[in-house]
Scaffold this active site. Structure first.
Site, PDB file in Angstrom:
ATOM      1  N   SER A  96      33.280 -13.663  70.221  1.00 50.13           N
ATOM      2  CA  SER A  96      32.047 -12.880  70.209  1.00 50.13           C
ATOM      3  C   SER A  96      31.313 -12.952  71.550  1.00 50.13           C
ATOM      4  O   SER A  96      31.766 -12.432  72.556  1.00 50.13           O
ATOM      5  CB  SER A  96      31.228 -13.388  69.032  1.00 50.13           C
ATOM      6  OG  SER A  96      29.940 -12.936  69.054  1.00 50.13           O
ATOM      7  N   ASP A 217      34.604  -6.487  59.926  1.00 49.78           N
ATOM      8  CA  ASP A 217      33.712  -7.354  60.676  1.00 49.78           C
ATOM      9  C   ASP A 217      32.359  -6.661  60.739  1.00 49.78           C
ATOM     10  O   ASP A 217      32.256  -5.557  61.253  1.00 49.78           O
ATOM     11  CB  ASP A 217      34.308  -7.566  62.072  1.00 49.78           C
ATOM     12  CG  ASP A 217      33.531  -8.579  62.887  1.00 49.78           C
ATOM     13  OD1 ASP A 217      32.317  -8.732  62.641  1.00 49.78           O
ATOM     14  OD2 ASP A 217      34.131  -9.211  63.761  1.00 49.78           O
ATOM     15  N   HIS A 246      33.474 -12.058  60.666  1.00 44.76           N
ATOM     16  CA  HIS A 246      33.293 -12.180  62.104  1.00 44.76           C
ATOM     17  C   HIS A 246      33.759 -13.538  62.616  1.00 44.76           C
ATOM     18  O   HIS A 246      33.877 -13.745  63.806  1.00 44.76           O
ATOM     19  CB  HIS A 246      31.811 -11.966  62.432  1.00 44.76           C
ATOM     20  CG  HIS A 246      31.508 -11.865  63.887  1.00 44.76           C
ATOM     21  ND1 HIS A 246      32.149 -10.975  64.717  1.00 44.76           N
ATOM     22  CD2 HIS A 246      30.652 -12.546  64.685  1.00 44.76           C
ATOM     23  CE1 HIS A 246      31.674 -11.116  65.952  1.00 44.76           C
ATOM     24  NE2 HIS A 246      30.773 -12.077  65.950  1.00 44.76           N
TER      25      HIS A 246
END
Lengths: 266, 1073
Positions: A96, A217, A246
């Protein structure tokens, strides 16, 4: 002043092997998020773990609200760590937020990275006229407002949403690390994340990237993975993980470890 | 009954006696009635370089900073001490408590067992003839036994330390390992003043990171001309030029102060679009040249604007060429004093320009600078003021910061100045401070000024207490900084140390909250950072003490079990010390012997403190009781076996020592593996009759078997039969496929339906090791069936190695589970000796790999006219069509392409190759095709090392198992022949001997799979007699058959069996057309 960067960001080097591997955690977690993955790599790599300065496990006083306004400062930290450890080549796994950092770091120091593995990465979270990032500006404002109004409630709502898959352990773990962050830092960092836009610079990346995308996600639509693949400058592949959420390293560590090892050995 | 200190002191060496004295001093200071182990720990921790402290430093868990964890430890020790009752009258020497005295005695005994390390002190007193031999306890052993104290280990556990780890660390001297101190220290950029990042920042006013980076590029020797790339690049460019031209030159590094920007973007874009004439453009360039020559400062920056203008379709090529060449010329003429600067929305724009002018990057000396966010003042960052207005109440959050200032003492002058300013801020007036007045002189003062950050908000702050507070905090910080720099040369204060000086009760409050798993008010989350307790993860708190509790008794020998249990279960009740009466201890102990733990628990006095922990307690007691049962039973078993008397409490289980019984039972279940079953039965009966594995001198109850070779189904069936006979029910089989991650999910596969019970939903969020550990905990009596052990990952490998060596299975957290009395069965397709013969096996019509791919298709009977000379061969009018993909390719339609790939690749045991081959045929667009071969090479070299690693491990592991059993392949071909004969018989009975039947290969595979899987040996024969025979009869009525017609039994592609008889994967009826 014995406070070194390595100590401040809890840098650890684990495992034995010739090659270096950086595991960089994302927003709302800290390096403990890799604990399910780590044992699969320590026999083959020297794994570098560190905490982002915004993580709950780092002394919040190190978080300088003027310095960490853009991602570049985080990139500085990463590169400083690698230089301090005398790493000349490494593979990088970023989740991320750290995926964004890895992208920028590889632009600045392309010779440092053999490969980037981007998990749940997105160059831009906000929608644009011909780009679907998954969030509208209004939505973001609402999220930030909710975060500001009642951090606790926001975490309780956000954690299960982000984890996606029905894995109570993972939700608990993610909530824990989210809670560990100081709320004002969380808010500040999420603002700077939503404010960032990497789309224009993706072409500057020359390192080959592997984009890991789960089937569903909440933060990153699948189209983003394709976008990344098409716009990143290196040789890129998309690897779809047969799980949801996620945070596959929390919700499906075994699966992710296998896929990561394959991707790294390619 | 407490012991006087002097008596205790006699048992200790000088060093240890000093430690005791320190502990006594702690107790005296707190005016406690007795000196306990906790006091000793507290005293030991207080010493800056004690053995305990050093051991803690070495065992601390990695994720948290050592300082924080030590703080947490000191805090939890403090809290526990606070809760001890203080005595009414102050004692000079609080006597040594029972528990501490017990610890001393334990260490004495311990030392006696290690004669090489004890010092015997023969006290020969003159005149008296008897020699009293008194053992003096050394400090090391003293500490070791204190760590055994349950209160101490609980306190340690709360801070994330495990006392068993600490003990190990104390026993073993430190080893040098990869250490981070090998490298020169690097300072965090925002902490040091020597860092370039900070220095340049201190010269800024706007605090715009982008401008800072642009400045850095401008300073460079080569590649000094920034080209901002990114969606926000244009905004950044604009804000940078505005910033400089408005006279805020301090956005630049000091070396470049006085630099100015000349915008040429309008002229350039106008010119390339034909709006501005060439003359005007030329004069602009001339003007630029003059400006550079005349400039007195470091020079000028020419802003050429957005690159998009130069590459757009509307732009005339000649004009663009002119601009580029003119700018290049300017740059060559004035390379010292001229900078170029521009922006590109995306890298692609820049690439297009590069395409047109390949040398432009060198000519213009460009440095592409990624810009990833808007300038600070716009966008989402806009409204953010750190801290200000963030919390509804300031009280909670103020605390750590006010503490900072308390712990840091400013000198008098600075304090006065600070107070003066603070008063002004509170009143809401504007502040013209001393700092402002002298800020021209010292540059860093201006930076300190920034620290307040909010002086503009003063007016607003009046209405908003939070902001006001922030301002005052800022002021405090500023004056601290100033004071520190000017008046005291001491290093920066350690804020976190100060902040953790929050009242200890608060820290504990949080810990308690965490334990109950609920933190409902927002103040808790603030507590989290206010107190150092976040370094003790909630989960750890819950899990650690509990796990220690479980490990120890299991590890210990049978007779000491009960005792340890009682001592270790007490702390979890969290009883206040005055409630821990010795009677409750004994009652638990007794009850343990009887095996009824619950009863005694519930009859305990229900004090309010106790009820608060009820929930937690129930949880724990549940797990304890199962553990207790397990231990008790295993003990009984071992006793039963070793004394070779039959265990009366074995329930419905059979006696595993009886070889014949075992052999017969297993033989009933799997009739085709005689040899394997024989050796399994022998091994088990041998182990159970006392000749099994030994661990030291004691007999180990766990049995390890390896099933090598083919016959997946046979192995599984034997394992579940073992579970049935050994533990009474098939449910006590824990079955895990270690290679499950390599499965490619195939819907409707017969074998996957069988494996459904261990589907991946249970693995979610867990590593396999944790899954296995969880199952082991749930079923302490079971057969653990681990398939494909050769595919185990490192974690599993490590746990298995440990388990087979020590009899304890560790999960990924290091928690151990005893596996005594379990039967471990690991399987592998690889047989050690004939690894090659598997891949180069003789041609088998129905290989096992193919059967494993069988799917539960619906079947149908078709009729066709025989095309060629369908003659009856070898006396049977039934034949099987050759395998698809091997047969003529013309009949392979598109749909079957995947099948073809399957069967082509099925023999590839090299799964790497397989994957690549698959991806070729499935056209994986992710992989660039031309790089495939190279990729394979890379992959092989790497995965080879992994594979050899695994092989080495497997070899070592297999050396240690109780028995290696090699399985024979299931003879599918023979079975196929038998089934065909049966079908032929039925077919002839219905249609006569002239008719022909062709059976599809897929149908045959399905039939064989059914025969392999079914519990009854006659299952397929029955199906043929009942279902197939009926269908033949129906077909005869329905179809108009001629002499040349051929019946076909085929599968319905894509149509799967629904209504099937239980235990069968064959259709209950066959479709007719």
């Amino acid at each position: 002043m014995g406070n070194t960067l390595l100590e401040a960001l809890n840098v650890r080097v684990e495992g034995s092997g010739q090659k270096f591997l950086v595991l960089a955690h994302g927003f709302g977690t800290d390096q403990s998020v890799w604990k399910g993955i780590l044992p699969s790599f320590t026999p083959y790599y020297r794994v570098i773990l560190y905490d982002l300065v915004c993580a709950g496990s780092v002394n919040p006083d190190y978080f300088d609200f003027r310095r960490y306004t853009t991602l570049d400062s985080y990139v500085d930290d990463l590169i400083n760590i690698l230089d301090a450890l005398k790493v000349d080549r490494c593979a990088y796994v970023g989740h991320s937020f750290s995926a964004m950092i890895g992208i920028l770091a590889s632009i600045r120091r392309p010779e440092l990275f053999t490969k980037l593995i981007l998990i749940g990465a997105s160059p831009r979270f906000l929608n644009d006229k011909d780009y679907h990032g998954g969030f509208e500006r209004g939505e973001i404002e609402k999220v930030l407002y909710a975060m500001e109004a009642n951090y606790n409630a926001w975490v309780q709502g956000f954690a299960p949403l982000a984890v996606g898959a029905d894995v109570p352990d993972a939700v608990r773990e993610f909530s824990r690390t989210l809670f560990n962050m100081r709320p004002d830092i969380t808010l500040f960092v999420s603002r700077s994340i939503f404010n960032s836009d990497l789309r224009g610079v993706l072409g500057l990346v020359k390192v080959s990237c592997c984009i890991f995308q789960t089937t569903r996600d909440v933060s990153v639509p699948t189209s983003v993975a394709t976008y990344l693949r098409d716009h990143l400058g290196g040789r890129n592949t998309v690897e779809t993980l047969d799980t949801e959420g996620h945070l596959p390293h929390l919700s499906a560590p075994g699966l992710l470890a296998t896929k990561l090892r394959r991707a790294l050995s390619r | 009954m407490p012991t006087p200190v002097s008596a205790a002191r006699q048992c200790l060496t000088e060093e240890a006696a000093r430690a005791l004295e320190d502990a006594v001093a702690v107790a005296r200071r707190r005016s406690h009635a007795q000196t306990t182990s906790l006091h000793a720990v507290s005293a030991l921790l207080a010493l800056p370089s004690s053995t305990l402290r050093e051991a803690c430093a070495r065992t601390r868990t990695g994720a948290y900073s050592p300082r924080l964890q030590f703080r947490a430890l000191e805090l939890s020790v403090g809290v526990s001490l606070d809760r001890l009752p203080s005595s009414s009258k102050a004692l000079d020497e609080p006597p040594v408590s029972n528990s501490l005295m017990a610890a001393i005695k334990r260490s004495q005994a311990n030392q006696r067992r290690h004669p090489e390390s004890f010092h015997l002190h023969h006290q020969i007193v003159h005149g008296q003839q008897q020699t009293t031999s008194l053992l003096k306890v050394e400090l090391k052993h003293f500490i070791l036994s204190i760590l055994d104290d349950p209160i101490v280990s609980r306190v340690l556990g709360e801070a994330g330390f495990r006392s068993c780890d600490l003990k190990l660390a104390i026993i073993h001297p430190p080893v040098s390992r990869f250490s981070r101190t090998r490298f020169p220290p690097v300072f965090l950029c925002n902490l040091t003043d020597s860092d370039p990042g900070r220095r340049s920042f201190s010269l800024e006013v706007s605090g715009d990171e982008n401008s800072k980076r642009i400045g850095q590029v401008l300073l460079k020797k080569s590649g000094k001309n920034p080209l901002l790339v990114g969606v926000c690049a244009n905004d950044a460019l604009r804000s940078f030029t505005e910033c400089i031209n408005k006279g805020k030159g301090s956005a630049l590094p000091s070396e470049l102060a006085g630099l100015c920007v000349i915008n040429a973007e309008k002229e350039i874009s106008g010119f390339v679009n034909g709006v501005v004439s060439e003359d005007k453009m030329g004069s602009k360039f001339k003007e630029l040249g003059n400006a550079v020559e005349q400039s007195s400062g470091p020079g000028i920056i020419v802003n050429f604007g957005d690159l998009k203008e130069l590459i757009e379709d509307g732009a005339s090529g000649d004009a663009v060429g002119f601009v580029v060449s003119q700018l290049t010329r300017l740059l060559v003429l004035n390379c010292e004093k001229l900078w170029l600067m521009g922006a590109a929305g995306t890298y692609e724009t820049y690439l297009k320009l590069l395409g047109r002018f390949p040398s432009i990057e060198k000519d213009w000396d460009l440095h592409p600078l990624p810009i990833t966010s808007m300038p600070l003042k716009s966008g989402l960052m806009g409204s953010f003021v750190p801290f200000g207005g963030f919390f509804s109440t300031t009280s909670d959050f103020q605390r750590p910061f006010s503490r900072i200032n308390q712990s840091f003492t400013r000198c008098k002058l600075c304090t006065e100045n600070y107070e003066q300013e603070a008063a002004v801020v509170r009143k809401g007036g504007s502040t013209i401070s001393v700092v402002d007045q002298c800020s021209e002189i010292v540059p860093w003062l201006r930076m300190a000024e920034l620290d307040t950050g909010k002086r503009v908000d003063v007016a607003k702050a009046k209405d908003d207490p939070a902001t006001l507070n922030g301002n005052i905090l800022g002021l405090q910080k500023k004056w601290n900084d100033i004071c520190q720099r000017l008046h005291q040369a001491q290093p920066k204060l350690d804020i976190s140390r100060a902040s953790s000086q929050v009242p200890s009760t608060q820290g504990f409050h949080y810990a308690a909250n965490g334990k109950e798993g609920s933190s409902k008010d927002s103040s808790t989350s603030e507590n989290q950072y206010a107190s150092p307790s976040p370094c003790m993860p909630t989960e750890l708190q819950k899990v650690f003490p509990l796990e220690q509790n479980i490990q120890l008794p299991v590890a210990s020998e049978a007779e000491s079990c009960n005792f340890k249990f009682s001592t270790y279960s007490i702390p979890h009740k969290n009883l206040p010390p005055n409630c821990t009466s010795s009677s409750s201890v004994t009652s638990v102990t007794t009850d343990l012997g009887l095996g009824t733990l619950y009863a005694s628990r519930s009859s305990e006095p229900d004090s309010p403190e106790l009820s608060a922990h009820k929930e937690c307690l129930q949880h724990i007691s549940g797990s304890i009781s199962t553990r207790v049962d397990a231990v008790r039973e295993s003990t009984l078993h071992q006793i039963a076996y070793s004394s070779s008397s039959s265990g009366p409490n074995m329930g419905g289980r059979s006696d595993l020592r009886d070889f014949k019984l075992l052999w017969r039972f297993l033989g009933d279940k799997v009739c085709w593996q005689d040899d394997a079953i024989c050796s399994i039965s022998k091994a088990i009966s041998r182990c159970r009759s006392g000749n099994g594995r030994h661990c030291g001198s004691s007999l180990r109850g766990d049995i390890w078997l390896t099933f090598l070779g083919p016959d997946k189904v046979g192995k599984k069936r034997i394992a579940s039969a073992l579970a049935e006979i050994a533990f009474g029910t098939r449910e006590s089989l824990i079955s895990v496929d270690l290679g499950f991650q390599e499965w490619v999910h195939k819907p409707n596969s017969i074998f996957e339906q069988q494996e459904l019970e261990c589907s991946d939903t249970e693995f979610r969020g867990k590593t396999i090791v944790d899954y296995i550990a969880g199952e082991l905990r749930k079923k302490p009596h079971s057969v653990v069936f681990l398939q494909n052990v050769d595919k185990a990952n490192n974690l599993v490998q490590r746990s298995l190695s440990q388990a087979i060596r020590l009899g304890k299975f560790a999960d990924s957290y290091g928690r151990e589970i005893s596996i005594s009395n379990m039967i471990f069965v690991v399987t592998s397709m690889i047989t050690k000796h004939n690894r090659t013969s598997l891949s180069s096996k003789e041609l088998v019509e129905f290989p096992e790999e193919r059967i494993l791919k069988a799917k539960g298709y619906q079947m149908q009977i078709l009729t066709e006219y025989a095309a060629g000379d369908a003659s009856i061969s070898n006396g049977m009018n039934v034949r099987v069509t050759p395998q698809k993909g091997v047969s003529n390719p013309s009949s392979v339609n598109k749909r079957k392409l995947t099948e073809t790939c399957d069967s082509l690749t099925q023999d590839e045991t090299f799964e790497m190759q397989k994957r690549v081959q698959m991806s070729r045929s499935y056209l994986d667009l992710n992989l660039p095709v031309d790089d495939l071969s190279e990729n394979v090479d890379n992959g092989d070299s790497d995965s080879d090392s992994i594979r050899t690693n695994t092989e080495a491990w497997l070899e070592e592991f297999l050396e240690q198992v109780t028995e290696k059993v090699v399985f024979k392949p299931f003879n599918f071909d023979a079975h196929a022949g038998k089934i065909l004969k049966d079908i032929s018989l039925q077919f002839q009975r219905t249609f006569g001997s002239d008719a022909m039947l062709e059976i599809d290969y897929e149908v045959m595979v399905q039939l064989l799979a059914a025969a392999w899987l079914s519990d009854r040996s006659k299952a397929v024969e029955e199906w043929v007699e009942q279902v197939l025979c009926r269908s033949f009869a129906e077909a005869r009525q329905k179809y108009n058959l001629s002499a040349r017609s051929v019946m076909k039994l085929v599968t319905c592609e894509g149509c799967f069996v629904e209504g099937k008889p239980p235990g069968m994967c064959l259709p209950a009826r066959i479709n007719l057309k």
